[in-house]
Design a protein around this motif. Structure first.
Motif, short mmCIF file in Angstrom:
data_model
loop_
_atom_site.label_atom_id
_atom_site.label_comp_id
_atom_site.label_asym_id
_atom_site.label_seq_id
_atom_site.Cartn_x
_atom_site.Cartn_y
_atom_site.Cartn_z
N LYS A 34 22.85 37.55 -39.54
CA LYS A 34 22.52 36.36 -38.76
C LYS A 34 21.01 36.22 -38.58
N TYR A 35 20.33 37.34 -38.28
CA TYR A 35 18.88 37.30 -38.13
C TYR A 35 18.20 36.88 -39.43
N SER A 69 26.22 32.06 -41.20
CA SER A 69 26.15 33.20 -40.30
C SER A 69 27.40 33.39 -39.44
N TRP A 77 18.97 33.03 -40.10
CA TRP A 77 18.26 32.14 -39.19
C TRP A 77 16.75 32.25 -39.37
N ALA A 92 23.06 26.90 -41.88
CA ALA A 92 22.77 28.25 -41.41
C ALA A 92 23.88 28.75 -40.49
N HIS A 93 24.40 27.87 -39.66
CA HIS A 93 25.52 28.25 -38.79
C HIS A 93 26.75 28.62 -39.63
N VAL A 95 20.55 23.39 -39.96
CA VAL A 95 21.15 24.12 -38.83
C VAL A 95 22.64 24.29 -39.05
N VAL A 155 11.80 36.76 -36.54
CA VAL A 155 13.26 36.82 -36.59
C VAL A 155 13.72 37.41 -37.93
N GLY A 158 9.83 32.36 -36.86
CA GLY A 158 10.79 32.59 -37.93
C GLY A 158 10.54 33.88 -38.68
N THR A 162 15.93 30.23 -42.44
CA THR A 162 16.08 28.81 -42.15
C THR A 162 14.90 28.29 -41.33
N VAL A 163 14.49 29.06 -40.35
CA VAL A 163 13.35 28.63 -39.53
C VAL A 163 12.08 28.60 -40.37
#
Length: 94
Positions: A29-30, A21, A33, A17-18, A14, A81, A78, A36-37
């Motif tokens: 960002k999509y 992004s 994330w 990924a933050h 997390v 997204v 995920g 990552t998900v």
């Protein structure tokens, strides 16, 4: 210790990924994330949920089934997204 490693991996993913992004476009960002998900959060979070449920109920098969169901649901979230990020048009600001 069983819970510490997956929680640590999820938190590290997390934060990473933050970091990737921050300050980027919405499309990026999509994609970040969603990826990552798909590859980090879905397996480790479903593992945690399944193990906790199996310990509460006392049945490993029930925990395994819940783990499989949670993985599929989180994986599909995920995937949606990620696909939104891939299909979304880039908005140009001038």
């Amino acid at each position: 210790m069983v819970f510490a490693v997956p929680i640590g991996v999820i938190l590290a993913a997390v934060f990473f990924a933050h970091f990737l992004s921050t300050g980027k476009s919405v499309k990026r960002k999509y994609v970040v994330w969603g990826t990552t998900v798909l590859f980090v959060i879905a397996p480790f979070l479903s593992f945690l949920i399944g193990i906790i449920f199996a310990n509460i109920v006392g049945d490993g098969f029930a925990g395994g089934m819940l783990m499989a169901l949670c993985f599929v649901v989180i994986f599909l979230i995920g995937l949606v997204v990620l696909l939104v990020g891939l299909v979304k048009k880039q908005v140009r600001s001038e």
